[in-house]
Write an enzyme that holds these catalytic residues in place. Structure first.
Site, short mmCIF file in Angstrom:
data_model
loop_
_atom_site.label_atom_id
_atom_site.label_comp_id
_atom_site.label_asym_id
_atom_site.label_seq_id
_atom_site.Cartn_x
_atom_site.Cartn_y
_atom_site.Cartn_z
N TYR A 441 0.81 -1.22 0.00
CA TYR A 441 0.00 0.00 0.00
C TYR A 441 0.85 1.27 0.00
O TYR A 441 2.05 1.24 0.19
CB TYR A 441 -1.05 0.01 1.10
CG TYR A 441 -0.65 -0.18 2.55
CD1 TYR A 441 0.62 0.07 3.02
CD2 TYR A 441 -1.61 -0.61 3.48
CE1 TYR A 441 0.93 -0.10 4.35
CE2 TYR A 441 -1.31 -0.77 4.81
CZ TYR A 441 -0.04 -0.51 5.24
OH TYR A 441 0.25 -0.68 6.57
N GLU A 442 0.14 2.38 -0.26
CA GLU A 442 0.77 3.71 -0.47
C GLU A 442 1.76 3.71 -1.63
O GLU A 442 2.78 4.38 -1.59
CB GLU A 442 1.45 4.20 0.82
CG GLU A 442 0.53 4.28 2.02
CD GLU A 442 -0.77 5.01 1.74
OE1 GLU A 442 -0.80 5.89 0.85
OE2 GLU A 442 -1.78 4.72 2.40
N GLY A 443 1.44 2.94 -2.65
CA GLY A 443 2.32 2.82 -3.81
C GLY A 443 3.21 1.61 -3.62
O GLY A 443 4.04 1.57 -2.70
#
Length: 600
Positions: A441-443
């Site tokens: 997550y978050e890229g």
């Protein structure tokens, strides 16, 4: 699952020797950051973590969040633990005193955040996302929005979320379809669409939730250039600022996941009844640039989660190794079975866990400190160039390297437990399962590698990487000047690895210009090389500081000697991976692209 205790001695050491907290405390706005205050904050955070938050960790894994008739119920005891967190004022540590925060350095707040995440990874996700949403609103909201929402978000009485992902638009945010239509003659828009993977999008711990939602207005340009950002509260506010009518936003389900079971991962529906009210933040079509404020905050925080879960796994594994008795120790006359911490391979695993965790902690704290210095240093050159560049360069490295490291360390923790590590009751498996989300997550970490080579290296033709190399050379010189076999060995190891990374950087710049696809194929090993090098650099800096304190008769000798031993272990056993990763970036990228799609 073993008890958790914050590694306060190492946290204080890294804050002082790597993150430059004593210097940051002298900057305008931070004059009240004394050693006594820092120690008090860390001690109280450790107390709340040990007594309230950590005991709920395994319960969160077993019980999990529950979805019933549109309502999300958090784990038994979590709402009470969150209220203890709010009442302690913890959420406001790094935020402006104008809205009820304490205005303390991000470096200190980052250390405290590590403690929450080690204590209970899934629980800590709620304040983590709220922290990012708060910084976003503080940076880009208008005065009315700040007055209406910031006080409650900074206090933690209300929480915030990030709404980017849609079923058809994961990492390709520009493909999102959520719509926002201006209501003529009003101050708001109507939002319609669906978002997925929304952490704490719905819960029962606060009386309002503030959603930061990306959407597209009619006629907006295609792709990310046509995305706007909207503040969409769960409850609309009455004239007195308190929650009023329910907004047309609801959670329609929560996901069943590999780990972080206590954290509700929500599917959110906006405007099913065509009445979801949202307020534009900033200007139309600039939403992605605003959202990057929150995303960068979250990426640093997620990197810190890798450190936190590694610390928790290391504590549990080292405790198990000291008490688990099996087989006689090698090389000794005693034929009685010994604790497995006596066995060389177990010690190698434990030292790897320890060295990687300490390297990651130093990296995350340095990243946070660079943000502090970039914002508050009285010298504009230090603010705008040196430390802003360092902070920007480190964010994708911290996020990716530390989260990959967290998975590796948690896996080693399972290995040290042997068969018992594969059994859920010990808790070692939970750390491994919880850690696995962080590289995603978050890229994803592959996206972080592309961000590193594209936005952070090529955009400035390698200057930030060269500035980092100069800092490493300064440390090498200081190690050589200090002398002694341990520090000189660290200097030699750093120098060899630095040469390899500089060669990879030169290749990257040349390759990206001629063939960006080939450069992209080498991006992930390049990031690994950079992260491994930075970790070794910071442990070497810590070893130098430890040696200086020992020579001056300061500090705890046992702790300081352990810092030097750990840095040497990293230099001998982990830092050589830098050369391998750099070589893979240069030589391996063509092989990545060689195989026909049909043969996979």
């Amino acid at each position: 699952m073993s008890d958790y205790h914050a590694p306060l001695e190492d946290i204080r050491f890294v804050l002082n020797e790597i993150a430059r907290l004593p210097e940051i405390a002298t900057f305008p706005g931070h004059g009240e950051v004394t050693d006594d205050l820092t120690n008090h904050i860390l001690d109280e955070a450790d107390k709340l973590a040990k007594e309230v938050i950590a005991p709920l960790n395994q319960k969160g894994d077993v019980q999990g969040a529950r979805y019933e008739n549109g309502v999300v119920h958090t784990v038994d005891g979590w709402a009470q633990a969150y209220q203890a967190y709010v009442q302690g004022g913890w959420n406001g540590l790094p935020f402006s005193s104008d809205y009820g925060g304490m205005g303390l350095p991000w470096a200190l707040a980052t250390a405290v955040q590590e403690i929450w995440n080690s204590a209970n990874f899934a629980f800590a996700l709620c304040p983590l996302l709220n922290q990012g949403a708060t910084e976003l609103l503080q940076a880009h909201g208008n005065d009315a929005q700040k007055q209406a929402f910031l006080h409650k978000m900074i206090s933690g009485e209300w929480t915030g979320t990030m709404n980017l992902t849609e079923p058809q638009a994961g990492s390709d945010v520009g493909a999102l379809k959520t719509r926002a239509t201006k209501v003529a003659g009003s101050d708001h828009y109507l939002i319609k669409g669906q978002k997925i993977f929304i952490t704490y999008g719905e819960h029962d711990m606060t009386d309002n939730i503030v959603h930061m939602v990306l959407a597209r207005t009619p006629g907006a340009p295609a792709g990310t250039k046509g995305i706007s950002l909207f503040l969409v509260p769960k409850f609309l506010l009455k004239a007195d600022g308190t929650p009023g009518a329910r907004n047309d936003v609801r959670c329609v389900s929560i996901e069943h996941k590999l780990g972080i079971h206590g954290s509700p991962t929500c599917v959110m529906a906006y405007g099913d009844n065509d009445r979801a009210i949202g307020y534009l933040i900033g200007e139309e079509n600039r939403g992605m640039s605003y959202m990057f404020t929150m995303m960068n905050n979250a990426r640093l925080s997620v990197g810190l989660q890798g450190v936190a879960i590694a610390e928790r796994a290391y504590q549990q594994a080292s405790g198990f190794a000291r008490t688990r008795v099996q087989s006689p120790a090698m090389g000794g006359a005693d034929k009685q079975a010994a604790a497995i911490i006596k066995h060389p391979d177990v010690r190698r695993n434990l030292m790897t866990m320890r060295a990687l965790t300490e390297a990651g902690r130093a990296m995350a704290y340095l990243n946070a400190a660079a943000l502090d210095i970039a914002q508050h240093h009285p010298d504009p050159a230090e603010r705008d160039r040196t430390n802003r560049d360092l902070a920007d360069l480190l964010i994708p490295i911290t996020k990716a390297w530390c989260t990959d490291m967290g998975c590796e360390v948690a896996s080693l923790g399972v290995q040290i437990h042997g068969g018992m590590g594969f059994i859920e009751e010990t808790g070692a498996a939970q750390h491994y399962r919880d850690a696995r989300i962080a590289p995603i997550y978050e890229g994803t970490n592959g996206i972080q590698a592309l961000d590193l080579i594209g936005r952070k290296i090529m955009r400035y033709q390698g200057e930030p990487a060269r500035a980092l190399a100069d800092s490493l050379r300064t440390t090498v010189g200081a190690l050589e000047e200090a002398g002694g076999p341990e520090l000189e060995a660290l200097a030699d190891a750093l120098s060899e690895s630095l040469v390899a990374v500089e060669q990879a950087t030169d290749w990257l710049i040349e390759s990206f210009t001629a063939n960006p696809v080939e450069a992209a194929a080498g991006a992930t090993p390049y990031l690994k090389a950079m992260g491994t090098l930075v970790g070794g650099w910071l442990l070497a800096k810590g070893a130098l500081a430890a040696q200086q304190q020992l020579a001056a008769g300061q500090g705890n000798p046992a702790f300081l000697k352990a810092k030097i031993i750990t840095a040497r272990f990293y230099a001998d056993n982990i830092l050589p991976q830098t050369q391998a990763a750099a070589a893979a970036a240069i030589r391996g990228s063509g092989d990545v692209l060689a195989l026909d799609d049909a043969l996979f």
